[in-house]
Design a protein around this motif. Structure first.
Motif, mmCIF file in Angstrom:
data_model
loop_
_atom_site.group_PDB
_atom_site.id
_atom_site.type_symbol
_atom_site.label_atom_id
_atom_site.label_comp_id
_atom_site.label_asym_id
_atom_site.label_seq_id
_atom_site.Cartn_x
_atom_site.Cartn_y
_atom_site.Cartn_z
ATOM 1 N N PHE A 162 33.254 30.900 43.642
ATOM 2 C CA PHE A 162 34.242 30.698 42.583
ATOM 3 C C PHE A 162 34.211 31.832 41.579
ATOM 4 C CE2 PHE A 162 31.849 29.192 38.768
ATOM 5 C CZ PHE A 162 30.601 28.946 39.318
ATOM 6 N N SER A 163 35.279 31.914 40.786
ATOM 7 C CA SER A 163 35.345 32.888 39.701
ATOM 8 C C SER A 163 34.647 32.283 38.489
ATOM 9 C CB SER A 163 36.800 33.217 39.378
ATOM 10 O OG SER A 163 37.398 33.834 40.501
ATOM 11 N N CYS B 23 32.428 37.171 39.137
ATOM 12 C CA CYS B 23 32.864 37.160 37.736
ATOM 13 C C CYS B 23 34.387 37.082 37.597
ATOM 14 C CB CYS B 23 32.364 38.411 37.026
ATOM 15 S SG CYS B 23 32.835 38.441 35.292
ATOM 16 N N ILE B 24 34.838 36.283 36.652
ATOM 17 C CA ILE B 24 36.280 36.163 36.396
ATOM 18 C C ILE B 24 36.887 37.520 36.017
ATOM 19 C CG2 ILE B 24 35.850 35.413 33.991
ATOM 20 C CD1 ILE B 24 38.893 34.513 36.175
ATOM 21 N N LEU B 25 36.098 38.385 35.372
ATOM 22 C CA LEU B 25 36.651 39.700 35.006
ATOM 23 C C LEU B 25 36.915 40.550 36.252
ATOM 24 C CD1 LEU B 25 34.499 40.516 31.837
ATOM 25 C CD2 LEU B 25 36.864 39.730 31.914
ATOM 26 N N ARG B 26 36.077 40.372 37.281
ATOM 27 C CA ARG B 26 36.344 41.045 38.560
ATOM 28 C C ARG B 26 37.616 40.456 39.190
ATOM 29 N NH1 ARG B 26 32.038 43.339 41.705
ATOM 30 N NH2 ARG B 26 32.531 42.043 43.502
ATOM 31 N N GLY C 267 18.492 37.570 35.529
ATOM 32 C CA GLY C 267 18.961 37.400 34.158
ATOM 33 C C GLY C 267 20.399 36.912 34.166
ATOM 34 N N HIS C 268 20.979 36.883 32.973
ATOM 35 C CA HIS C 268 22.393 36.514 32.829
ATOM 36 C C HIS C 268 23.194 37.814 32.736
ATOM 37 C CE1 HIS C 268 26.017 34.524 31.620
ATOM 38 N NE2 HIS C 268 26.004 35.017 30.404
ATOM 39 N N ILE C 269 24.203 37.963 33.549
ATOM 40 C CA ILE C 269 24.929 39.233 33.639
ATOM 41 C C ILE C 269 26.445 39.004 33.662
ATOM 42 C CG2 ILE C 269 23.248 40.856 34.582
ATOM 43 C CD1 ILE C 269 23.695 39.799 37.301
ATOM 44 N N ASN C 270 27.171 40.086 33.523
ATOM 45 C CA ASN C 270 28.643 40.030 33.512
ATOM 46 C C ASN C 270 29.228 40.992 34.557
ATOM 47 O OD1 ASN C 270 28.290 40.268 29.959
ATOM 48 N ND2 ASN C 270 28.544 38.376 31.090
ATOM 49 N N GLN C 271 30.500 40.794 34.836
ATOM 50 C CA GLN C 271 31.290 41.685 35.714
ATOM 51 C C GLN C 271 30.549 42.028 37.009
ATOM 52 O OE1 GLN C 271 32.907 44.217 32.347
ATOM 53 N NE2 GLN C 271 34.468 44.654 33.900
ATOM 54 N N THR C 272 29.927 41.003 37.553
ATOM 55 C CA THR C 272 29.076 41.168 38.729
ATOM 56 C C THR C 272 29.395 40.037 39.707
ATOM 57 O OG1 THR C 272 27.344 42.142 37.365
ATOM 58 C CG2 THR C 272 26.620 41.193 39.444
ATOM 59 N N ILE D 67 19.736 31.690 41.518
ATOM 60 C CA ILE D 67 20.946 32.500 41.510
ATOM 61 C C ILE D 67 22.130 31.564 41.282
ATOM 62 C CG2 ILE D 67 21.233 32.352 44.035
ATOM 63 C CD1 ILE D 67 22.174 35.320 43.915
ATOM 64 N N GLY D 68 23.161 32.041 40.581
ATOM 65 C CA GLY D 68 24.288 31.151 40.368
ATOM 66 C C GLY D 68 25.326 31.707 39.427
ATOM 67 N N GLY D 69 26.076 30.778 38.836
ATOM 68 C CA GLY D 69 27.169 31.199 37.973
ATOM 69 C C GLY D 69 27.471 30.173 36.898
ATOM 70 N N SER D 70 28.244 30.628 35.910
ATOM 71 C CA SER D 70 28.658 29.766 34.806
ATOM 72 C C SER D 70 30.025 29.174 35.141
ATOM 73 C CB SER D 70 28.752 30.584 33.518
ATOM 74 O OG SER D 70 27.535 31.264 33.286
ATOM 75 N N ALA D 71 30.125 27.863 34.988
ATOM 76 C CA ALA D 71 31.352 27.158 35.342
ATOM 77 C C ALA D 71 32.538 27.655 34.520
ATOM 78 C CB ALA D 71 31.161 25.659 35.125
ATOM 79 N N GLY D 72 33.730 27.570 35.097
ATOM 80 C CA GLY D 72 34.934 28.030 34.411
ATOM 81 C C GLY D 72 35.928 26.904 34.173
ATOM 82 N N ASP D 73 37.014 27.234 33.497
ATOM 83 C CA ASP D 73 38.079 26.234 33.292
ATOM 84 C C ASP D 73 39.460 26.892 33.363
ATOM 85 O OD1 ASP D 73 38.149 27.549 30.869
ATOM 86 O OD2 ASP D 73 38.170 25.730 29.641
#
Lengths: 369, 63
Positions: free
Chosen positions: A348-349, A320-323, A357-362, A156-162
């Motif tokens: 983090f956002s 998610c950054i969109l959230r 899987g890879h998902i968005n807005q979650t 479980i995890g997330g994609s790094a942001g900038d």
């Protein structure tokens, strides 16, 4: 307390690391996980964090905003430290080859050597993985699919942001920083754990079947045999010209037992195709979604996890950054932070979330008893 | 030929989940995210080689 948090809003790497170290100085940390604003120089913060906790496994990534117990922050560094009772054992691997499955297999070989157990036989209730990925690599789908093929252990995890600059994101491990890479950390917690995957959307009952797409490039050319933008605009009841305004409020989702795995539209191209924030394959039947209440849904998801485990000692939140942008738009970041005020939390956002899987807005969360 | 996909879906779930309902759910989700919806395949479904390859990989990697 076997799991504690620390955060710093100071301005320089030296000040921030000193501040966090002072907050954790009396804690015997086996593992330190941290998330840092992209304003901090990546190699330097990674080196200083590792030097600051020399006897600990230390890893993290850059962000588009940080989360700590009770608060959403910007321009900060947040950390969670685990002692040996919370995390009996941990092994961190950096996957620098995101093309093909060689990098993941090499990391898994290292895990197997370290833990003395095959990943294919590892008990998914005793082990858990954390994945942090370069958020601009576009490689998340292949990576998480390979992991899912190789093991039943959940990563479980997330994609790094900038911080919404969209130029480069960074992963931190071994006192160095990495781009176009992923960090896989395999943990053997000393306590029970569970997962939260929460997204605030309801199903509008309108199906958009992907009839032409390039999954790797994350582009949908056609829904229901029509140009993607036309079909999407018809579904939401607006014009193609105004359709992009509805993206945040009306993404699409792949329903699994009535639960959406969200695919967020990013852009309408000149040829009427649509770019997404994650891969969408031909033949997939997506459903049009409509946003609901993030605060209420998140609160309910946490309540459910507390009921499942009996109590919760810590949460790692990949949001998610969109959230986050929606929360900022609605002036609700304070309320969102307060949802986590009673439980030690770090997060983090993200530029994408991973769970199965890879998902968005979650928001995907690892929850410890 | 028909039905190989259904049989392979059942085989993946049986071998990898070993009766654990939570793992069964996760495996079905993994399949759907790969574009293979287990609910859509019966013993009469055609043997699509692309779908078969995706499922074979799920079995092969565990051996």
């Amino acid at each position: 307390m076997n799991i504690v948090t620390a955060c710093s809003t100071k301005n320089t790497v030296d000040e921030v690391v000193k501040d966090i170290n002072e907050q954790l100085v009396l804690f015997d940390a086996k593992l330190v996980l941290y998330f840092a604003s992209s304003k901090f120089e990546p190699d330097y913060i990674s080196r200083k964090m590792q030097e600051s906790f020399p006897g600990s496994a230390v890893f993290g990534c850059s962000t588009a905003g940080e989360i700590i117990t009770g608060k959403m922050l910007d321009d900060s560094v947040v950390a969670m430290a685990f002692n040996a009772e919370a995390i009996n054992d941990v092994k961190i691997e950096v996957v620098e080859d995101l093309k093909g499955d060689g990098g993941v297999k090499k990391a898994f070989a290292s895990f197997e050597k370290h833990f003395g157990t095959s990943l294919s036989e590892m008990d998914s209730q005793k082990y858990v993985g954390i994945i942090l990925v370069d958020g601009l690599s576009g490689a998340e789908e292949g990576l998480i699919e390979t992991i899912g093929d190789l093991t039943n252990v959940v990563f479980i995890g997330g994609s790094a942001g900038d911080d919404l600059k969209f130029t480069d994101t960074h992963l931190y491990a071994n006192g160095k920083s990495y781009s176009n890479s992923a960090i896989l950390a395999l943990l053997k917690p000393g306590t029970e754990f569970t997962f939260i995957k929460t997204q605030s959307f309801c199903d509008l009952g309108k199906t958009l079947e992907v009839t032409k797409a390039d999954e790797v490039k994350r582009i949908v050319y056609e829904f229901n045999g029509k140009p993607a933008a036309v079909a999407y605009a018809e579904a939401v009841g607006t014009s193609v010209e105004d359709a992009a305004k509805r993206f945040m409020h009306n993404p699409v989702g792949l329903l699994v037992e009535d639960e959406p795995y969200v695919r967020s539209p990013q852009q309408i191209k000149e040829n009427g195709s649509m770019a997404f924030y994650c891969g969408v394959g031909e033949g997939m039947e997506l459903t049009l979604l409509e946003s609901t209440n993030i605060i209420e849904d998140t609160r309910n998801a946490i309540k459910q996890a507390v009921e499942e485990l009996g109590k919760v000692s810590a949460i790692i939140n990949f949001n998610c950054i969109l959230r986050t942008l929606e929360l900022k738009q609605k002036n609700l970041t304070k309320e969102y932070g307060e949802v986590f005020s009673a439980i030690p939390t770090v997060g983090f956002s993200t530029y994408g979330e991973q769970y199965i899987g890879h998902i968005n807005q979650t928001a995907t969360m690892l929850v410890f008893k | 030929m028909a039905g190989r996909i259904r049989r392979m879906i059942d085989s993946v779930i049986q071998q990898r989940a070993a009766g654990n309902p939570m793992l069964e759910k996760i495996l079905k989700t993994k399949m759907i995210l790969k574009g293979v919806n287990p609910n859509k395949f019966t013993l009469e479904s055609d043997d699509d080689p692309v779908v078969l390859e995706k499922l074979e990989r799920m079995l092969r990697e565990l051996k």
